[in-house]
Enzyme design. Sequence first.
Site, PDB file in Angstrom:
ATOM      1  N   SER A   1       0.941  -1.296  -0.105  1.00 12.91           N
ATOM      2  CA  SER A   1      -0.021   0.090  -0.078  1.00 12.91           C
ATOM      3  C   SER A   1       0.791   1.328   0.055  1.00 12.91           C
ATOM      4  O   SER A   1       0.217   2.303   0.099  1.00 12.91           O
ATOM      5  CB  SER A   1      -0.942  -0.077   1.074  1.00 12.91           C
ATOM      6  OG  SER A   1      -2.165  -0.889   0.897  1.00 12.91           O
TER       7      SER A   1
ATOM      8  N   LYS B   1      -0.078   3.721  -2.948  1.00 15.86           N
ATOM      9  CA  LYS B   1      -0.940   4.681  -2.615  1.00 15.86           C
ATOM     10  C   LYS B   1      -0.531   6.137  -2.794  1.00 15.86           C
ATOM     11  O   LYS B   1      -1.157   7.219  -2.887  1.00 15.86           O
ATOM     12  CB  LYS B   1      -2.013   4.691  -1.566  1.00 15.86           C
ATOM     13  CG  LYS B   1      -2.784   3.376  -1.826  1.00 15.86           C
ATOM     14  CD  LYS B   1      -3.905   3.135  -0.452  1.00 15.86           C
ATOM     15  CE  LYS B   1      -4.686   1.828  -0.920  1.00 15.86           C
ATOM     16  NZ  LYS B   1      -3.996   0.693  -0.207  1.00 15.86           N
TER      17      LYS B   1
ATOM     18  N   SER C   1      -5.410   3.557   4.405  1.00 12.51           N
ATOM     19  CA  SER C   1      -5.443   2.736   3.360  1.00 12.51           C
ATOM     20  C   SER C   1      -6.244   2.217   2.526  1.00 12.51           C
ATOM     21  O   SER C   1      -6.328   0.877   2.327  1.00 12.51           O
ATOM     22  CB  SER C   1      -3.927   1.680   3.765  1.00 12.51           C
ATOM     23  OG  SER C   1      -3.365   1.226   2.722  1.00 12.51           O
TER      24      SER C   1
END
Length: 368
Positions: free
Chosen positions: A147, A150, A207
């Site tokens: 993640s 992102k 997230s």
Amino acid sequence: MEQRYDAEELRRLRRARRRRELQRRRRRQELIRRIVMSVVLLLLLAAVAVAAVGRMMRKEENTGRKAGRQGRISGGSETGDLEEPSDDGEDPGTYGSGGTPGSFAAAEDMVVLGEADIVSSYAVFVDMEHKTIMAGRGEKERIVPASMTKVLTLLVAAEHLEDLDMPYTVPAEVLDYTLRHDCSGAGFEKEETVTVRDLMYGAILPSGADAALSLAFCVSGSHEAFVDLMNEKLEALGLSGSAHFTNCVGIYEENHYCTVYDMAVIMAAAVENEVCREVLSAHTYQTSRTDQHPDGILLSNWFLRRIEDKDTGGEVVYGKTGYVDQSGSCAVSCGVGADGGMYVCVTANAYNKWKCINDHAALYKRFS
């Protein structure tokens, strides 16, 4: 009468002796108390002196290290140009392709980290001001970014969406994707209308794949088209030779990869963007009120909230974590060091989130 007088005198003498003994006991106790207080005071003064000497030594060390790094920046230009390549045509200290503005140079005294230094298998610690890599461990090896992806999702969205208060309705396709891939979510529901700002915070703080994918659809109309923009940004940053993304949420896919160095460059680019700074630095955020969530949703960046209790020597200002089985616990952060400089830290493949946090805290304290 004489004998009665003697008995009374004896009792008086005894009382006087008891008073004198009590006074002597009190004086001894007071003396002991003063001695103990004096010893404690001396110990405190010694501790203060040792701490002051330690601070002076660290300050001198940091000053010398910064001077050494500054000396390696050719010409002392405002743009921080890197050293010229070596005579053999290859510059071993420059990463990224083409000497792009996002590239960093390995410092001459760059520390190669080992198991005794950090738990994470991969790490890089970068001085943003001088564009130097101060420490690394497998920094050029391919990792699964999870993640941390992102951060690039946020950066691309911020560069393409000007109106952060623009409403967007989360489509069913987004939630189907997150359920199918067992992704973490911010908590948005199907057909819930929120703002672009809500989506940005939702993608970073908890997230949320639902928020990240909604940003992709909002920007490009499809996930695939947005990923194309992400890879175009990687190329612009000079990272296309070592990084390639296939999704905007960070799920594991064979062709979704980068290095911790690449992620440091991405974070450095993100903190140059005002919107990204706002989102990446937030500890909590309350989303807009909607029919599905009348009070909004309280979002939280647990990495920032937990590392603030650690001794980093400064303050970690921006951060994003990640985890999939193939990546272990990983994180990218940016913060102010003890010397007032700005640094980026990336680690990957720690066996739990607390070890990941501890690695970041240790690197900031040691190298800033």
